[in-house]
Structure formats: structure tokens, C-alpha cells
Write a protein that holds these residues in place. Sequence first.
Motif, PDB file in Angstrom:
ATOM      1  N   GLY A 111       0.786  -1.238   0.000  1.00  0.00           N
ATOM      2  CA  GLY A 111       0.000   0.000   0.000  1.00  0.00           C
ATOM      3  C   GLY A 111       0.814   1.281   0.000  1.00  0.00           C
ATOM      4  N   SER A 112       2.109   1.182  -0.271  1.00  0.00           N
ATOM      5  CA  SER A 112       2.933   2.399  -0.140  1.00  0.00           C
ATOM      6  C   SER A 112       2.960   3.273  -1.390  1.00  0.00           C
ATOM      7  CB  SER A 112       4.368   2.012   0.240  1.00  0.00           C
ATOM      8  OG  SER A 112       4.914   1.173  -0.737  1.00  0.00           O
ATOM      9  N   ALA A 114       0.367   4.435  -3.396  1.00  0.00           N
ATOM     10  CA  ALA A 114      -0.893   5.036  -3.862  1.00  0.00           C
ATOM     11  C   ALA A 114      -0.577   6.434  -4.389  1.00  0.00           C
ATOM     12  CB  ALA A 114      -1.902   5.104  -2.728  1.00  0.00           C
ATOM     13  N   LEU A 123      -2.990   2.456  -7.166  1.00  0.00           N
ATOM     14  CA  LEU A 123      -1.677   1.952  -6.787  1.00  0.00           C
ATOM     15  C   LEU A 123      -0.835   1.944  -8.057  1.00  0.00           C
ATOM     16  CD1 LEU A 123      -2.464  -1.176  -4.558  1.00  0.00           C
ATOM     17  CD2 LEU A 123      -1.824   1.128  -3.803  1.00  0.00           C
ATOM     18  N   CYS A 198      -7.944  -4.406   3.559  1.00  0.00           N
ATOM     19  CA  CYS A 198      -7.360  -3.053   3.546  1.00  0.00           C
ATOM     20  C   CYS A 198      -5.843  -3.110   3.689  1.00  0.00           C
ATOM     21  CB  CYS A 198      -7.955  -2.224   4.679  1.00  0.00           C
ATOM     22  SG  CYS A 198      -7.229  -0.579   4.796  1.00  0.00           S
ATOM     23  N   ILE A 199      -5.140  -2.338   2.850  1.00  0.00           N
ATOM     24  CA  ILE A 199      -3.664  -2.300   2.912  1.00  0.00           C
ATOM     25  C   ILE A 199      -3.155  -0.926   3.358  1.00  0.00           C
ATOM     26  CG2 ILE A 199      -3.261  -4.168   1.270  1.00  0.00           C
ATOM     27  CD1 ILE A 199      -2.904  -2.035  -0.911  1.00  0.00           C
ATOM     28  N   TRP A 200      -4.042  -0.100   3.932  1.00  0.00           N
ATOM     29  CA  TRP A 200      -3.636   1.190   4.500  1.00  0.00           C
ATOM     30  C   TRP A 200      -2.944   2.083   3.463  1.00  0.00           C
ATOM     31  CZ3 TRP A 200      -2.562   1.776  10.313  1.00  0.00           C
ATOM     32  CH2 TRP A 200      -3.269   0.827  11.056  1.00  0.00           C
ATOM     33  N   CYS A 201      -3.425   2.082   2.245  1.00  0.00           N
ATOM     34  CA  CYS A 201      -2.754   2.885   1.205  1.00  0.00           C
ATOM     35  C   CYS A 201      -3.186   4.348   1.262  1.00  0.00           C
ATOM     36  CB  CYS A 201      -3.015   2.298  -0.179  1.00  0.00           C
ATOM     37  SG  CYS A 201      -4.726   2.431  -0.740  1.00  0.00           S
ATOM     38  N   CYS A 266     -10.963   2.317  -4.240  1.00  0.00           N
ATOM     39  CA  CYS A 266     -10.259   1.322  -3.412  1.00  0.00           C
ATOM     40  C   CYS A 266      -9.597   0.262  -4.300  1.00  0.00           C
ATOM     41  CB  CYS A 266     -11.225   0.632  -2.446  1.00  0.00           C
ATOM     42  SG  CYS A 266     -10.417  -0.678  -1.486  1.00  0.00           S
ATOM     43  N   LYS A 268      -8.490  -2.519  -3.542  1.00  0.00           N
ATOM     44  CA  LYS A 268      -8.775  -3.891  -3.116  1.00  0.00           C
ATOM     45  C   LYS A 268     -10.273  -4.188  -3.198  1.00  0.00           C
ATOM     46  CE  LYS A 268      -5.551  -5.889  -1.967  1.00  0.00           C
ATOM     47  NZ  LYS A 268      -4.499  -6.495  -2.838  1.00  0.00           N
TER      48      LYS A 268
END
Length: 291
Positions: A111-112, A114, A123, A198-201, A266, A268
Motif C-alpha cells: 500500500g505504499s 498510492a 496503486l 485493507c492495505i492502509w494505502c 479502493c 482492493k
Amino acid sequence: MSTQLEQTDDETESEAEAAAESPGQRRRREKADRQFGEREAEPEPDLGEDAVLLKVFRYDPEVEGKQEPRFDEFRVPFTKGMTALDALIAARDTYDSSLTFRHSCRQAVCGSDALFINGRQRLACQTQIAELDGDAVRIEPLPHQEVVKDLVVDMEHFYDQMEAVEPYFQTDETPEGELEEQFQTPENREKIKMSTRCIWCGACMSSCNIAANENEYLGPAAINKAYRFAMDDREGESMKEHRLELIEQENGVWRCQTQFSCTEVCPKDIPLTEHIQELKREAVKSNLKFW
Ligand code: FES
């Protein structure tokens, strides 16, 4: 002739400079001359028709002359299956090592990376260049976040909001003795399945108009995280009450205006808006009193 005279003067000047320098300085100068000469001799890469034109947002608050936001253009060779992240890496490695952006897993897990690519949160590692419209790929940092440098934004506020909903498993009672695996029914697992992705992006938060203003709205990612635990039967009823109180506060679920922008971006495919709506219903139900 004047040109010849100037050249002669120049030559005399450089000879005098060369005579004044130490052997060490001379070696460094000759090395730099050689490298510079080689660089100059390098032919322009022939990118043909398959080149990708990137227009990349640039900003560096610490370097004089780069504090004014701008777009830099890079042309990189297109390769089959190339993602926006591949193109950015090619631009950085070929043209400008100071081009700054986050990335890690390169497979839509960490998620880094985005970013705002062609006007939408995505992403970069999941975005196929071949599937984008237009002659150029425009890459910007996530909107509504403070830019640290180039494509890197400050995620501090986003993480604070995630922390605010206590994003970890808690139970009403801790079993005595040795801790054992807590089983979950297949139905309950199915219910929370999407929320666990959720990947906290931060793409959802960046797309949300409500969160865009400088306010304390928890935002779709944090509320989804609350959903993930509030709907997990293993936590128990008291803990569920506690979680509903957390998301019911002034900056919680009631700030959502059901615009669906978070759900749309989103990466995901989490039905974020649905989860927020369901939590609203749960909160109302938990507040109903029957006399
Ligand atoms: Fe990890 Fe893209 S690099 S999600």
C-alpha cells in the motif's frame, strides 16, 4: 581574426590554470573531463514509437529553485506489462535519481505507492500503462495530503485516524490459562472478509470530499477497520458496544455523505461505503431503547 585571437587567449588562460593546479587537482579535473566527455558522446536513446511520456509532479522544499511545484517530463521505453511504478523507476534510474516516490512490494500488498494517476487514486504497481487513456501519463501525489517531496505525502494524519479506532483484536474476556486459537464460523468470516483486505494505502481517504477539509473525520479506511472488528463475533458484545461508541462520535460515521468515491478508488475492491452504512444502522440499533 578576432575568433582566432579569442581562442588563443582562452588557450593561454587554460594553460595558465593547468600550470597552477596541484597533481591531485589535475587528476580530478582530467577524470571529470573524461566522464563529461563520455557522457556527451552518449547517443540519445532511440525510444521509437513505443515510448511512454510521463508528466511527473515535482517539489522539493529543501532545495532552492525546486520549491515551486512543477511537472517534469520523462520519456521511457514501453515494455509489455509495464506498470506506472515500472515507468517511474525507469525515469528515476535513467534520468533523475532525485525523483522521489514510495514503493516496496510491487504487488499491491504493502500500500505504499498510492498515487494520483491520470486524475484518479491508484496503486502505481497495479496500474497498467497500456490501459491508461491519453498521450501522456500524469502522475501526482495523493490529493488532500501534505506533500513532503515530489510524490511522497505525509501519512501521519491518516495513521492517527487508523489508530483512533483501535485497529487490533480485543475480546470481552481473556480466556484463562494457555491461550488457544479462537475459532470463527465460516459465515462470520465471510461477513468480514472484504474488510480485512485493507492495505492502509490511503487512496480512499484522499478521494473523500469530507476528509479533504482539514478536519478530524475518521475517514473510510479507519471506519472500515472498525467494521472489521465490530462485526467479528469473537470479540463479544461489550467490545462491540465500545467499538460502536468509537465510530459514532462527532467525527465518525455520521460525517459520511454516501458519495461512494472511496468505494470507487479502493484498489482492493472493499465496499467501503456499504460498511459505513451498515455501521450507521448498527449504531442506531444499539441506541434504541424499549420501555
Ligand atoms: Fe506495495 Fe504497490 S508497491 S502496493
